[in-house]
Motif scaffolding. Structure first.
Motif, PDB file in Angstrom:
ATOM      1  N   ARG A 208     -20.508 -11.444 -43.618  1.00 45.85           N
ATOM      2  CA  ARG A 208     -20.153 -10.803 -42.355  1.00 45.85           C
ATOM      3  C   ARG A 208     -21.143  -9.710 -41.963  1.00 45.85           C
ATOM      4  O   ARG A 208     -21.549  -9.612 -40.792  1.00 45.85           O
ATOM      5  CB  ARG A 208     -18.745 -10.221 -42.466  1.00 45.85           C
ATOM      6  N   LEU A 209     -21.549  -8.898 -42.919  1.00 47.32           N
ATOM      7  CA  LEU A 209     -22.461  -7.802 -42.613  1.00 47.32           C
ATOM      8  C   LEU A 209     -23.864  -8.303 -42.297  1.00 47.32           C
ATOM      9  O   LEU A 209     -24.547  -7.741 -41.433  1.00 47.32           O
ATOM     10  CB  LEU A 209     -22.485  -6.812 -43.778  1.00 47.32           C
ATOM     11  N   ARG A 210     -24.313  -9.360 -42.982  1.00 44.84           N
ATOM     12  CA  ARG A 210     -25.627  -9.931 -42.654  1.00 44.84           C
ATOM     13  C   ARG A 210     -25.613 -10.517 -41.242  1.00 44.84           C
ATOM     14  O   ARG A 210     -26.586 -10.388 -40.495  1.00 44.84           O
ATOM     15  CB  ARG A 210     -26.002 -11.005 -43.672  1.00 44.84           C
ATOM     16  N   ARG A 211     -24.514 -11.189 -40.897  1.00 49.75           N
ATOM     17  CA  ARG A 211     -24.396 -11.729 -39.547  1.00 49.75           C
ATOM     18  C   ARG A 211     -24.377 -10.596 -38.522  1.00 49.75           C
ATOM     19  O   ARG A 211     -25.043 -10.669 -37.485  1.00 49.75           O
ATOM     20  CB  ARG A 211     -23.113 -12.560 -39.439  1.00 49.75           C
ATOM     21  N   ALA A 212     -23.656  -9.541 -38.814  1.00 50.25           N
ATOM     22  CA  ALA A 212     -23.592  -8.401 -37.897  1.00 50.25           C
ATOM     23  C   ALA A 212     -24.966  -7.765 -37.719  1.00 50.25           C
ATOM     24  O   ALA A 212     -25.346  -7.395 -36.605  1.00 50.25           O
ATOM     25  CB  ALA A 212     -22.594  -7.374 -38.427  1.00 50.25           C
ATOM     26  N   GLU A 220     -27.385  -8.302 -27.339  1.00 54.11           N
ATOM     27  CA  GLU A 220     -26.965  -7.071 -26.668  1.00 54.11           C
ATOM     28  C   GLU A 220     -25.441  -6.983 -26.595  1.00 54.11           C
ATOM     29  O   GLU A 220     -24.897  -6.220 -25.804  1.00 54.11           O
ATOM     30  CB  GLU A 220     -27.579  -7.014 -25.269  1.00 54.11           C
ATOM     31  N   LYS A 221     -24.773  -7.754 -27.438  1.00 52.90           N
ATOM     32  CA  LYS A 221     -23.322  -7.738 -27.443  1.00 52.90           C
ATOM     33  C   LYS A 221     -22.807  -6.348 -27.814  1.00 52.90           C
ATOM     34  O   LYS A 221     -23.359  -5.701 -28.716  1.00 52.90           O
ATOM     35  CB  LYS A 221     -22.777  -8.763 -28.436  1.00 52.90           C
ATOM     36  N   PRO A 222     -21.748  -5.898 -27.172  1.00 50.20           N
ATOM     37  CA  PRO A 222     -21.142  -4.619 -27.567  1.00 50.20           C
ATOM     38  C   PRO A 222     -20.704  -4.673 -29.029  1.00 50.20           C
ATOM     39  O   PRO A 222     -20.305  -5.724 -29.533  1.00 50.20           O
ATOM     40  CB  PRO A 222     -19.936  -4.499 -26.629  1.00 50.20           C
ATOM     41  N   ILE A 223     -20.758  -3.543 -29.681  1.00 53.40           N
ATOM     42  CA  ILE A 223     -20.448  -3.503 -31.116  1.00 53.40           C
ATOM     43  C   ILE A 223     -19.011  -3.936 -31.388  1.00 53.40           C
ATOM     44  O   ILE A 223     -18.746  -4.619 -32.376  1.00 53.40           O
ATOM     45  CB  ILE A 223     -20.727  -2.096 -31.670  1.00 53.40           C
ATOM     46  N   LEU A 224     -18.077  -3.574 -30.509  1.00 53.75           N
ATOM     47  CA  LEU A 224     -16.693  -4.007 -30.695  1.00 53.75           C
ATOM     48  C   LEU A 224     -16.602  -5.530 -30.686  1.00 53.75           C
ATOM     49  O   LEU A 224     -15.941  -6.135 -31.539  1.00 53.75           O
ATOM     50  CB  LEU A 224     -15.798  -3.421 -29.606  1.00 53.75           C
ATOM     51  N   GLU A 225     -17.290  -6.150 -29.750  1.00 54.99           N
ATOM     52  CA  GLU A 225     -17.253  -7.618 -29.638  1.00 54.99           C
ATOM     53  C   GLU A 225     -17.881  -8.293 -30.848  1.00 54.99           C
ATOM     54  O   GLU A 225     -17.332  -9.237 -31.413  1.00 54.99           O
ATOM     55  CB  GLU A 225     -17.973  -8.060 -28.367  1.00 54.99           C
ATOM     56  N   LEU A 226     -19.056  -7.806 -31.267  1.00 50.46           N
ATOM     57  CA  LEU A 226     -19.726  -8.473 -32.384  1.00 50.46           C
ATOM     58  C   LEU A 226     -19.008  -8.230 -33.711  1.00 50.46           C
ATOM     59  O   LEU A 226     -19.049  -9.066 -34.611  1.00 50.46           O
ATOM     60  CB  LEU A 226     -21.200  -8.093 -32.452  1.00 50.46           C
ATOM     61  N   SER A 227     -18.324  -7.084 -33.827  1.00 52.93           N
ATOM     62  CA  SER A 227     -17.559  -6.841 -35.050  1.00 52.93           C
ATOM     63  C   SER A 227     -16.413  -7.851 -35.167  1.00 52.93           C
ATOM     64  O   SER A 227     -16.142  -8.367 -36.253  1.00 52.93           O
ATOM     65  CB  SER A 227     -17.022  -5.414 -35.087  1.00 52.93           C
ATOM     66  N   TYR A 232     -14.169  -8.861 -38.319  1.00 52.48           N
ATOM     67  CA  TYR A 232     -13.517  -7.549 -38.473  1.00 52.48           C
ATOM     68  C   TYR A 232     -12.547  -7.329 -37.311  1.00 52.48           C
ATOM     69  O   TYR A 232     -12.968  -7.220 -36.157  1.00 52.48           O
ATOM     70  CB  TYR A 232     -14.554  -6.436 -38.494  1.00 52.48           C
ATOM     71  N   SER A 233     -11.262  -7.257 -37.613  1.00 50.42           N
ATOM     72  CA  SER A 233     -10.253  -7.015 -36.575  1.00 50.42           C
ATOM     73  C   SER A 233     -10.194  -5.541 -36.196  1.00 50.42           C
ATOM     74  O   SER A 233      -9.726  -5.188 -35.114  1.00 50.42           O
ATOM     75  CB  SER A 233      -8.882  -7.489 -37.052  1.00 50.42           C
ATOM     76  N   ASP A 234     -10.667  -4.676 -37.084  1.00 53.62           N
ATOM     77  CA  ASP A 234     -10.646  -3.229 -36.863  1.00 53.62           C
ATOM     78  C   ASP A 234     -12.088  -2.720 -36.854  1.00 53.62           C
ATOM     79  O   ASP A 234     -12.789  -2.785 -37.876  1.00 53.62           O
ATOM     80  CB  ASP A 234      -9.841  -2.554 -37.975  1.00 53.62           C
ATOM     81  N   VAL A 235     -12.555  -2.241 -35.733  1.00 55.08           N
ATOM     82  CA  VAL A 235     -13.951  -1.821 -35.618  1.00 55.08           C
ATOM     83  C   VAL A 235     -14.254  -0.627 -36.517  1.00 55.08           C
ATOM     84  O   VAL A 235     -15.401  -0.469 -36.981  1.00 55.08           O
ATOM     85  CB  VAL A 235     -14.305  -1.498 -34.149  1.00 55.08           C
ATOM     86  N   SER A 236     -13.253   0.202 -36.796  1.00 58.61           N
ATOM     87  CA  SER A 236     -13.496   1.345 -37.678  1.00 58.61           C
ATOM     88  C   SER A 236     -13.795   0.872 -39.103  1.00 58.61           C
ATOM     89  O   SER A 236     -14.627   1.470 -39.806  1.00 58.61           O
ATOM     90  CB  SER A 236     -12.300   2.296 -37.681  1.00 58.61           C
ATOM     91  N   LEU A 237     -13.137  -0.202 -39.532  1.00 57.23           N
ATOM     92  CA  LEU A 237     -13.429  -0.765 -40.849  1.00 57.23           C
ATOM     93  C   LEU A 237     -14.835  -1.364 -40.876  1.00 57.23           C
ATOM     94  O   LEU A 237     -15.536  -1.286 -41.885  1.00 57.23           O
ATOM     95  CB  LEU A 237     -12.398  -1.836 -41.212  1.00 57.23           C
ATOM     96  N   PHE A 238     -15.240  -1.944 -39.748  1.00 57.46           N
ATOM     97  CA  PHE A 238     -16.597  -2.479 -39.650  1.00 57.46           C
ATOM     98  C   PHE A 238     -17.626  -1.357 -39.781  1.00 57.46           C
ATOM     99  O   PHE A 238     -18.605  -1.479 -40.525  1.00 57.46           O
ATOM    100  CB  PHE A 238     -16.780  -3.210 -38.319  1.00 57.46           C
ATOM    101  N   SER A 249     -25.179   3.933 -39.338  1.00 55.35           N
ATOM    102  CA  SER A 249     -24.142   3.330 -38.508  1.00 55.35           C
ATOM    103  C   SER A 249     -24.691   2.098 -37.790  1.00 55.35           C
ATOM    104  O   SER A 249     -25.908   1.938 -37.637  1.00 55.35           O
ATOM    105  CB  SER A 249     -23.651   4.341 -37.467  1.00 55.35           C
ATOM    106  N   PRO A 250     -23.814   1.201 -37.315  1.00 52.80           N
ATOM    107  CA  PRO A 250     -24.293   0.043 -36.557  1.00 52.80           C
ATOM    108  C   PRO A 250     -25.098   0.433 -35.324  1.00 52.80           C
ATOM    109  O   PRO A 250     -26.108  -0.204 -35.007  1.00 52.80           O
ATOM    110  CB  PRO A 250     -22.995  -0.679 -36.178  1.00 52.80           C
ATOM    111  N   SER A 251     -24.674   1.455 -34.624  1.00 51.33           N
ATOM    112  CA  SER A 251     -25.402   1.876 -33.424  1.00 51.33           C
ATOM    113  C   SER A 251     -26.794   2.385 -33.765  1.00 51.33           C
ATOM    114  O   SER A 251     -27.770   2.093 -33.043  1.00 51.33           O
ATOM    115  CB  SER A 251     -24.605   2.945 -32.667  1.00 51.33           C
TER     116      SER A 251
END
Length: 266
Positions: A208-212, A220-227, A232-238, A249-251
């Motif tokens: 999952r993390l390699r794909r992310a 250019e997908k928003p981080i919430l969408e790509l998580s 990842y159902s919870d973006v904070s866990l991502f 951080s992802p950003s």
């Protein structure tokens, strides 16, 4: 006795440096040496005897073996009329539980499958001028056949890996795997830990993390969408898992690694 494996780094890839066909005389010994490369041996006829750090090994016709680098090699006994292909290659050991090359130290080979490749490899190496792309390509074909032929991962582990690679965006729990493969979660994790060095959950997290990381770099997908797309159902866990794996951080990762996109219509 369980088979012994070596774990090599996938980058840089193993690199062939020399190869040939060797014929021993009636009273010839394996040489004494300390080398900084691995030696892959395919026995054709008779027996080859040698030691690695004083431990005796005997190879017979139809066997292959990988001599480890950085070990003292010698021979207390001759190897009359031994005949074999040898391949020297550079590689680095890897302690990473994932993204590494796992190869058995020893096994048997089918001459009908391997000898044509070995002859082609020797011919390519002996040609002048050498085509280095062809040489390494033939070497990788040989390693790939060896890897597939020896089936380095057990059927259960291979099936679990395949399932996780295909279904990683979905909600997967330990019970999901137990129901899918009809083994207890304890047994599945025991096999995964023994063969990969990580549990099924850690393997899934790595996928999952390699794909992310790729989506952050190449979309250019928003981080919430790509998580969510990565399971990842919870973006904070991502965010927490990503920061633990990559140190940022992802950003921030996207800011540093994103490939520039051309404007639409350019």
């Amino acid at each position: 006795m369980d088979p012994e494996f070596i774990f090599l780094a996938s980058a840089p890839m193993p690199y062939l440096t020399d190869c040939d066909l060797k014929h021993f005389g009636a009273f010839e010994y394996h040489c004494s040496r300390y080398c900084d490369y691995f030696v892959l041996i395919f026995m054709l006829n008779n027996h080859l005897k040698f030691t690695e750090n004083s431990q005796l090994t005997t190879l017979s016709a139809g066997e292959w073996y990988i001599q480890k680098k950085a070990l003292w090699q010698s021979a207390p006994l001759p190897s009359p009329h031994a005949e074999y292909y040898w391949i020297h290659f550079k590689a680095e050991y890897s302690k990473q539980p994932l993204n590494r090359i796992k190869l058995p130290i020893r096994g048997t080979f089918q001459p009908s499958l391997f000898l044509p490749l070995l002859r082609e490899l020797r011919s390519a190496f002996s040609s002048s001028p050498q085509n280095h792309f062809q040489i390494q390509s033939e070497f990788y074909r040989l390693l790939d056949l060896l890897y597939a032929h020896e089936n380095a991962y057990s059927p259960l582990t291979a099936k679990v890996m395949s399932f996780l690679n295909e279904h990683y965006p979905e909600h997967i729990t330990a019970q999901t795997l137990a129901d899918q493969f009809h083994y207890s979660t304890e047994y599945i994790n025991k096999r995964m830990k023994a063969e990969l060095g990580v549990t099924a959950h850690a393997y899934l997290a790595n996928i999952r993390l390699r794909r992310a990381s790729r989506l952050l770099s190449y979309s250019e997908k928003p981080i919430l969408e790509l998580s969510h797309e990565c399971g990842y159902s919870d973006v904070s866990l991502f965010y927490k898992a990503f920061r633990k794996a990559y140190g940022i951080s992802p950003s921030q990762y996207r800011k540093e690694r994103q490939v520039p996109f051309a404007p639409a219509g350019s």
